[in-house]
Design a protein around this motif. Structure first.
Motif, short mmCIF file in Angstrom:
data_model
loop_
_atom_site.label_atom_id
_atom_site.label_comp_id
_atom_site.label_asym_id
_atom_site.label_seq_id
_atom_site.Cartn_x
_atom_site.Cartn_y
_atom_site.Cartn_z
N GLY A 173 105.35 28.22 -25.85
CA GLY A 173 104.28 28.92 -25.16
C GLY A 173 104.20 30.37 -25.47
O GLY A 173 104.90 31.18 -24.89
N SER A 174 103.34 30.71 -26.39
CA SER A 174 102.84 32.07 -26.48
C SER A 174 101.91 32.20 -25.29
O SER A 174 100.79 31.73 -25.32
CB SER A 174 102.09 32.22 -27.79
OG SER A 174 101.37 33.39 -27.83
N GLY A 217 103.67 45.52 -37.57
CA GLY A 217 104.36 45.14 -38.79
C GLY A 217 103.93 43.79 -39.31
O GLY A 217 103.94 43.55 -40.53
N ALA A 218 103.56 42.88 -38.42
CA ALA A 218 103.11 41.55 -38.83
C ALA A 218 101.72 41.60 -39.45
O ALA A 218 101.43 40.87 -40.40
CB ALA A 218 103.11 40.60 -37.63
N MET A 231 101.11 39.30 -31.76
CA MET A 231 102.10 39.38 -30.69
C MET A 231 102.09 38.11 -29.84
O MET A 231 103.14 37.60 -29.44
CB MET A 231 101.84 40.61 -29.82
CG MET A 231 102.03 41.93 -30.54
SD MET A 231 101.76 43.35 -29.46
CE MET A 231 103.23 43.27 -28.41
N ARG A 232 100.91 37.60 -29.57
CA ARG A 232 100.81 36.37 -28.80
C ARG A 232 101.39 35.19 -29.59
O ARG A 232 102.08 34.34 -29.03
CB ARG A 232 99.36 36.12 -28.43
CG ARG A 232 98.84 37.08 -27.38
CD ARG A 232 97.32 37.16 -27.31
NE ARG A 232 96.71 35.87 -27.08
CZ ARG A 232 95.40 35.71 -26.90
NH1 ARG A 232 94.60 36.76 -26.92
NH2 ARG A 232 94.90 34.51 -26.70
N ALA A 284 109.95 36.39 -28.70
CA ALA A 284 110.43 37.65 -29.28
C ALA A 284 110.63 38.61 -28.12
O ALA A 284 109.66 39.06 -27.49
CB ALA A 284 109.40 38.19 -30.26
N ILE A 285 111.87 38.91 -27.81
CA ILE A 285 112.23 39.57 -26.55
C ILE A 285 112.67 41.01 -26.78
O ILE A 285 113.46 41.29 -27.67
CB ILE A 285 113.36 38.79 -25.84
CG1 ILE A 285 112.90 37.37 -25.52
CG2 ILE A 285 113.81 39.51 -24.58
CD1 ILE A 285 114.00 36.49 -24.97
N GLN A 286 112.18 41.90 -25.93
CA GLN A 286 112.63 43.29 -25.88
C GLN A 286 112.95 43.63 -24.44
O GLN A 286 112.14 43.36 -23.54
CB GLN A 286 111.55 44.23 -26.41
CG GLN A 286 111.87 45.71 -26.25
CD GLN A 286 113.05 46.13 -27.10
OE1 GLN A 286 113.03 45.95 -28.31
NE2 GLN A 286 114.07 46.68 -26.48
#
Length: 311
Positions: free
Chosen positions: A16-17, A191-192, A128-129, A159-161
């Motif tokens: 799940g995005s 960057g992507a 990002m999603r 992708a965790i921050q």
């Protein structure tokens, strides 16, 4: 720089995005109170103002909600959520709503820098999603360490921050949300979408500029940086791509004025020398040209967390 986990793009879609089905169009305005139960069994009342994209109708445009079904796998650890154009901000129990909303506001301002209620670069938000980019807020490092998230396997799907309450907000000595949110957006978004320009792997414009700033191409932290280097990051756990993420933060936010206070300049000098926009233009023309390139649609104004999209 702290990262719980890097982006696992291939697996990101599996769990799940969470914003994949979110619309960037404004929903109907409403205000409600939701009662949810946090992982410790405590009842939490959460106020839900109009959603983030309800432009010009609320003094608090970012809605704090219970975790949606798309983020059900976070419920053992987190109890609240803010949707920023479909990008996740989640909070562990005890994180204040003011701090949570502030961090979400910083993210919204990085992504919608002209505050028109829409992302400046929709492809960045989409990336990002797709990566299930998620900012995870905890009260402090101890809470995060003891939460079990490190052992949960969530890093295989998100992708965790991480970001801590005690370092977040304009009343802090320095607002760390400017850094941690920037890291997340660079690694999973900018960057992507622009890998040749802002990618953190060797050979991009970003890493070539970093190699000049460090006085050479160092895949690991050198014993001593050259005397003429102006970027001297020395965390030996930070590999080359991590070094590039840090460099992007320093250069971009210096250009935006985040590091310009004299006390701040002195504080960061051991790691970063061109702390003002003028110094950056003089010392690091490569970074200046990169982060000022209008074709990249990067933020040109520093976020303050007060996201107020125009009507």
């Amino acid at each position: 720089m702290r990262r719980l986990a890097g982006a696992h793009l291939a697996a990101a879609l599996a769990l799940g995005s969470c914003g994949a089905e979110s619309s960037l169009e404004p929903p109907a305005a409403s205000t409600s109170t939701t009662t949810v139960e946090d992982p410790a069994g405590t009842t939490v009342a959460t106020t839900e103002p109009p959603a983030a994209n309800q432009r010009g109708t609320s003094e608090v445009p970012l809605a704090i909600t219970a975790l949606p079904e798309a983020l059900a796998d976070w419920r053992p650890w987190a109890d609240r959520h803010v949707d920023v154009f479909g990008v996740n901000v989640v909070a562990l129990p005890g994180v204040s709503e003011d701090v949570l909303r502030h961090a979400a506001g910083v993210m919204a301002q990085y992504l919608d820098n002209d505050a028109d209620g829409h992302p400046d670069a929709p492809a960045v938000v989409e990336a990002m999603r797709d990566a299930a980019a998620t900012l995870v807020m905890a009260v402090d490092e101890d809470q995060l360490e003891e939460s079990g998230i490190f052992e949960s396997g969530l890093d295989r799907h998100y992708a965790i921050q991480d970001l801590y309450e005690g370092e977040t907000g304009p009343l802090r000595r320095f607002d760390a949300s400017l850094e941690e949110v920037h890291h997340l957006i660079l690694d999973t978004g900018w960057g992507a979408v622009y890998p040749d320009r802002l990618g953190v792997e060797e050979g991009s414009d970003l890493t070539r500029a970093m190699d000049v700033a460090r006085g050479g191409r160092f895949l690991e932290v050198p014993d001593h940086y050259p005397e003429d280097a102006w970027y001297h990051y020395d965390d030996e756990t930070c590999e080359y791509d991590c070094m590039a993420t840090e460099y992007a933060y320093w250069a971009h936010t210096s250009l935006l004025g985040a590091q310009a206070d004299p006390d701040r300049c002195e504080e960061v000098a051991v790691e970063w020398r061109p702390c003002t926009a003028d110094l950056l233009r003089t010392i690091d023309p490569l970074a200046t040209a990169l982060f000022a390139d209008p074709e990249l649609l990067l933020p040109t104004r520093l976020p303050d967390g007060e996201y107020r999209p125009a009507p």
